[in-house]
Design an enzyme around this catalytic site. Structure first.
Site, PDB file in Angstrom:
ATOM      1  N   GLU A  68       0.855  -1.180   0.000  1.00  0.00           N
ATOM      2  CA  GLU A  68       0.000   0.000   0.000  1.00  0.00           C
ATOM      3  C   GLU A  68       0.893   1.233   0.000  1.00  0.00           C
ATOM      4  O   GLU A  68       1.717   1.417   0.913  1.00  0.00           O
ATOM      5  CB  GLU A  68      -0.953   0.027   1.200  1.00  0.00           C
ATOM      6  CG  GLU A  68      -1.892   1.213   1.138  1.00  0.00           C
ATOM      7  CD  GLU A  68      -3.196   1.023   1.907  1.00  0.00           C
ATOM      8  OE1 GLU A  68      -3.888   2.033   2.137  1.00  0.00           O
ATOM      9  OE2 GLU A  68      -3.528  -0.126   2.271  1.00  0.00           O
ATOM     10  N   ASP A 142      -2.139  12.193  -2.597  1.00  0.00           N
ATOM     11  CA  ASP A 142      -2.086  13.654  -2.647  1.00  0.00           C
ATOM     12  C   ASP A 142      -2.432  14.092  -4.065  1.00  0.00           C
ATOM     13  O   ASP A 142      -1.787  13.698  -5.026  1.00  0.00           O
ATOM     14  CB  ASP A 142      -0.680  14.123  -2.280  1.00  0.00           C
ATOM     15  CG  ASP A 142      -0.626  15.618  -1.983  1.00  0.00           C
ATOM     16  OD1 ASP A 142      -1.345  16.375  -2.651  1.00  0.00           O
ATOM     17  OD2 ASP A 142       0.145  16.023  -1.102  1.00  0.00           O
ATOM     18  N   ASP A 178     -10.889  10.850  -5.376  1.00  0.00           N
ATOM     19  CA  ASP A 178     -12.106  11.640  -5.573  1.00  0.00           C
ATOM     20  C   ASP A 178     -11.844  12.836  -6.481  1.00  0.00           C
ATOM     21  O   ASP A 178     -12.689  13.719  -6.596  1.00  0.00           O
ATOM     22  CB  ASP A 178     -12.630  12.138  -4.219  1.00  0.00           C
ATOM     23  CG  ASP A 178     -11.611  12.996  -3.493  1.00  0.00           C
ATOM     24  OD1 ASP A 178     -10.452  12.558  -3.349  1.00  0.00           O
ATOM     25  OD2 ASP A 178     -11.951  14.118  -3.058  1.00  0.00           O
ATOM     26  N   GLU A 214     -11.942   9.269   2.297  1.00  0.00           N
ATOM     27  CA  GLU A 214     -13.124   9.106   1.459  1.00  0.00           C
ATOM     28  C   GLU A 214     -14.345   9.724   2.123  1.00  0.00           C
ATOM     29  O   GLU A 214     -15.163  10.381   1.458  1.00  0.00           O
ATOM     30  CB  GLU A 214     -13.371   7.637   1.162  1.00  0.00           C
ATOM     31  CG  GLU A 214     -14.605   7.413   0.299  1.00  0.00           C
ATOM     32  CD  GLU A 214     -14.669   6.015  -0.277  1.00  0.00           C
ATOM     33  OE1 GLU A 214     -13.918   5.745  -1.231  1.00  0.00           O
ATOM     34  OE2 GLU A 214     -15.460   5.191   0.227  1.00  0.00           O
TER      35      GLU A 214
END
Length: 232
Positions: A68, A142, A178, A214
């Site tokens: 990750e 970012d 997003d 999120e």
């Protein structure tokens, strides 16, 4: 916590390394837990000759290795570790406040199949062998919204080509963001690095855990977007 520079001076680093003052409990996590969870041989200080590091040494066996990149507060990483106890998941995050948050979640969940590099993912990409990663995640990175800063985003050849080298043929690379322009750049730049688009849209995978980033996006009216690639 041992003293080392997780971001060697030979490359630029643009993100934050420190935020608000850490709580006493978080300082305790860093001093008591990070040493045992940090993989050895990743930093330039640990491994100045940049000798290859076998990921199997981190977990002591040949289990699948997941990566990750930028784990934020660690919710997703701990969720995956708990849901898939047979894998080993390594998280890279230079923001020390996020590292402290993750360590608290690891302690609370009791997961043991985790490893934490408190630094730049490129350090790990330098020393891991070809085709050693079975799955990779990039969740809410970012966004670097200004056009002149788009080359700082992770989805550029500087990061994607080394990542592709690490990943096994058929391995999944999952991206969640997003920011519509981040989706655009992801779809443009990831395939040429050696990946095939599998899916993209507003529906997450069945094993997705919504992170605090999120939830913030949803509160502010921004729609999450999920993209999955497969390594060629």
């Amino acid at each position: 916590m041992s003293e080392f520079d997780p971001n060697p001076p030979r490359r630029n680093f643009y993100g934050r390394r420190h935020g608000k003052t850490l709580r006493q409990s978080q300082k305790g996590y860093l001093s008591e837990d990070l040493g045992d969870l940090r993989p050895r041989g990743i930093t330039v200080q640990d491994n100045p000759d940049r000798k290859p590091v076998d990921p199997a040494q981190i977990f002591g066996d040949d289990r699948p290795i997941w990566l990750e990149v930028g784990f934020g507060g660690g919710e997703h990483m701990v969720h995956m570790a708990a849901r898939y106890p047979g894998i080993g998941i390594i998280g890279c995050e230079p923001f020390i406040n996020g590292v402290a948050m993750l360590l608290g979640k690891i302690r609370a969940a009791g997961v043991e199949n985790v490893s934490v590099h408190p630094g730049d993912a490129r350090d790990l990409m330098d020393v891991f062998p070809d085709a050693s990663i079975d799955r990779a995640f990039l969740n809410y990175p970012d966004p670097w919204p200004k056009a002149r800063h788009h080359r700082r985003r992770f989805v550029t050849p500087e990061h994607l080509i080394p990542l592709a080298r690490l990943m096994k043929p058929g391995a999944e690379f999952r991206v969640a963001t997003d920011i519509p322009d981040y989706v655009r750049q992801t779809l443009e730049e990831v395939p040429p690095a050696g990946f095939t688009l599998v899916s993209e849209g507003g529906t997450p995978r069945d094993d997705w855990l919504s992170t605090r980033y999120e939830q913030k996006a949803l509160r502010e009216g921004r729609a999450p977007h999920y993209v999955t690639f497969r390594r060629n």
